[in-house]
Design an enzyme around this catalytic site. Structure first.
Site, mmCIF file in Angstrom:
data_model
loop_
_atom_site.group_PDB
_atom_site.id
_atom_site.type_symbol
_atom_site.label_atom_id
_atom_site.label_comp_id
_atom_site.label_asym_id
_atom_site.label_seq_id
_atom_site.Cartn_x
_atom_site.Cartn_y
_atom_site.Cartn_z
ATOM 1 N N TRP A 1 0.828 -1.213 0.000
ATOM 2 C CA TRP A 1 0.000 0.000 0.000
ATOM 3 C C TRP A 1 0.859 1.259 0.000
ATOM 4 O O TRP A 1 0.546 2.233 -0.677
ATOM 5 C CB TRP A 1 -0.984 -0.009 1.168
ATOM 6 C CG TRP A 1 -1.950 -1.150 1.078
ATOM 7 C CD1 TRP A 1 -2.059 -2.210 1.943
ATOM 8 C CD2 TRP A 1 -2.933 -1.389 0.051
ATOM 9 N NE1 TRP A 1 -3.034 -3.068 1.513
ATOM 10 C CE2 TRP A 1 -3.593 -2.596 0.370
ATOM 11 C CE3 TRP A 1 -3.319 -0.693 -1.097
ATOM 12 C CZ2 TRP A 1 -4.619 -3.132 -0.415
ATOM 13 C CZ3 TRP A 1 -4.344 -1.223 -1.888
ATOM 14 C CH2 TRP A 1 -4.972 -2.423 -1.546
ATOM 15 N N ASP B 1 -1.607 6.513 6.370
ATOM 16 C CA ASP B 1 -2.634 5.562 5.943
ATOM 17 C C ASP B 1 -2.885 4.614 7.109
ATOM 18 O O ASP B 1 -2.043 3.789 7.440
ATOM 19 C CB ASP B 1 -2.127 4.795 4.714
ATOM 20 C CG ASP B 1 -3.129 3.745 4.215
ATOM 21 O OD1 ASP B 1 -4.171 3.555 4.861
ATOM 22 O OD2 ASP B 1 -2.837 3.126 3.170
ATOM 23 N N LYS C 1 -12.055 -2.040 6.969
ATOM 24 C CA LYS C 1 -11.258 -2.931 7.802
ATOM 25 C C LYS C 1 -11.655 -2.820 9.264
ATOM 26 O O LYS C 1 -12.062 -3.794 9.854
ATOM 27 C CB LYS C 1 -9.766 -2.636 7.631
ATOM 28 C CG LYS C 1 -9.172 -3.394 6.460
ATOM 29 C CD LYS C 1 -8.658 -2.537 5.383
ATOM 30 C CE LYS C 1 -8.351 -3.343 4.126
ATOM 31 N NZ LYS C 1 -7.519 -2.595 3.194
HETATM 32 C C1 LIG Z 1 -7.049 -2.041 2.161
HETATM 33 C C2 LIG Z 1 -6.018 -0.998 2.236
HETATM 34 C C3 LIG Z 1 -5.957 0.033 1.274
HETATM 35 C C4 LIG Z 1 -6.882 0.106 0.096
HETATM 36 O O1 LIG Z 1 -8.133 0.511 0.500
HETATM 37 P P1 LIG Z 1 -9.311 0.803 -0.558
HETATM 38 O O2 LIG Z 1 -10.350 1.416 0.319
HETATM 39 O O3 LIG Z 1 -9.690 -0.510 -1.148
HETATM 40 O O4 LIG Z 1 -8.784 1.735 -1.575
HETATM 41 C C5 LIG Z 1 -4.998 1.001 1.436
HETATM 42 N N1 LIG Z 1 -4.133 0.965 2.465
HETATM 43 C C6 LIG Z 1 -4.157 -0.006 3.393
HETATM 44 C C7 LIG Z 1 -3.173 0.016 4.524
HETATM 45 C C8 LIG Z 1 -5.103 -1.011 3.305
HETATM 46 O O5 LIG Z 1 -5.133 -1.986 4.236
#
Ligand SMILES: *Cc1c(COP(=O)(O)O)cnc(C)c1O
Length: 362
Positions: free
Chosen positions: A104, A173, A197
């Site tokens: 990511w 993030d 998540k």
């Molecule tokens: C799942 C995830 C993403 C992507 O998320 P989307 O909402 O599908 O764009 C980005 N960063 C991390 C750390 C993730 O776990």
């Protein structure tokens, strides 16, 4: 009707608290005395205003955010943030530092590079297959921000402590660990999380941004891709994902009122992860892939002695009501995601299953 629920270790979309799902079910046809479903009401109604304001207030209370921070709800997932961040904060020659700790983070770097922005990847853990979090990083003093990924969902690593960026705001993030523990919010210029998540369903991304960051947004950025658009309109510039925001609000209510806040949540998350790591460390059949000082408490990645056994393990677990244990397709192996809504009981059941599987196959 009693639903047949199983233990859900999916990485995302992931388990939601059962109490939240039941509350949605109970109020689905008549939301708050409106005679309509929450999926049918206007986003300009008092009913929905109450929902979004409650979600904002709960986010601020849970994270201890002061008045400089705006809580926003955007679409496009965390992946859209990868593009919006450099678009909104890097103009002209100004540059930012990025730390590359896995899939990511690498995608966030790529989206800045596509736009031709000046960025420096100041540290990476690619040399050991992203199995650790880099330390003693030298950041650039003139960077506009430092971008990190607090929890690496696919590689199973997490930052135990935030890096010292010498006052440069951190952009983080937090898709897979937001609200899993208290944190020092003073260090952040912005943080974001795809809700699916740890805080809700897919379809909404929670963004927290500090007021002064809004001053950086160049005039050339289109309306829907500007943070100030959302901040000025309480995320209601256009129709937001109402149902997803409603569900996030219920998850936050559960965190505050049932769990009792982020200290309690963190203690439980520590306990769940420790149980699983300690069990694996005690033998040599299961091997955690992250280096010990960099282990994620949310996504626990591990290997078995060979890939054939890993396949059998995932399949048999599924048959016995333990879902979602397959590792990401890019890395293979196994992964147990122990997000907030995954109960201690689920982890204990997983360990029981692992013991039996080892006895039968070890
Ligand atoms: C799942 C995830 C993403 C992507 O998320 P989307 O909402 O599908 O764009 C980005 N960063 C991390 C750390 C993730 O776990």
């Amino acid at each position: 009707m009693k639903a047949n629920r199983i233990y859900n270790f999916n990485p995302g979309p992931a388990a939601l608290p059962l109490a939240v799902l039941e509350e949605i079910q109970e109020n689905f046809l008549d939301f708050s005395g409106s005679g309509m479903s929450v999926t049918e009401i206007s986003h300009r109604s008092k009913h929905f205003d109450d929902v979004i304001n409650d979600a904002v207030a709960r986010t601020k209370r849970l994270l201890g955010l002061d008045d400089r921070f705006h809580v926003l709800f955007l679409q496009g997932g965390a992946s859209m943030q990868f593009a919006m961040i450099p678009m909104n904060f890097l103009a002209g020659k100004s540059s930012a530092d990025y730390v590359d700790t896995g899939t990511w983070s690498s995608k966030a770097v790529k989206e800045a590079e596509i736009q031709g922005k000046a960025i420096n990847v100041v540290a990476s853990s690619a040399d050991r297959n992203y199995s650790y979090i880099p330390h003693n990083i030298k950041f650039n003093e003139d960077a506009v921000f430092v971008h990190i990924t607090s929890n690496n969902t696919i590689k199973g690593t997490g930052w135990a402590e935030l890096p010292d960026t010498k006052g440069v705001p951190i952009i983080c993030d937090m898709s897979s660990d937001i609200m899993s523990k208290p944190m020092d919010t003073q260090k952040f210029g912005l943080f974001y999380a795809g809700a699916q998540k740890n805080v809700g369903p897919a379809g909404v991304c929670l963004v927290v941004i500090r007021q002064d960051m809004l001053d950086l947004v160049p005039d050339s950025v289109p309306t829907m891709l500007r943070y100030d658009t959302y901040a000025a309109k309480n995320s209601l510039y256009n129709t937001p994902p109402c149902f997803a925001i409603y569900t996030v609000d219920l998850v936050l209510k559960w965190l505050e009122e049932t769990v009792g806040g982020l200290d309690k949540m963190a203690a439980l998350n520590q306990k769940k992860a420790a149980l699983l790591y300690e069990f694996m460390d005690a033998g040599d059949f299961y091997r955690a892939t992250a280096e010990p000082d960099s282990r994620s408490l949310m996504n626990i990645t591990f290997r078995l002695p060979d890939e054939g056994l890993e396949q059998q393990f995932v399949q048999l677990a599924q048959q016995q009501g333990l879902a979602g244990l397959k590792g990401h397709r890019s890395v293979g192996g196994c992964r147990a995601s122990l997000y907030n809504a995954v109960a201690l009981e689920a982890v204990e059941s997983l360990i029981d299953f692992m013991k039996t599987f080892e006895t039968d196959n070890g």
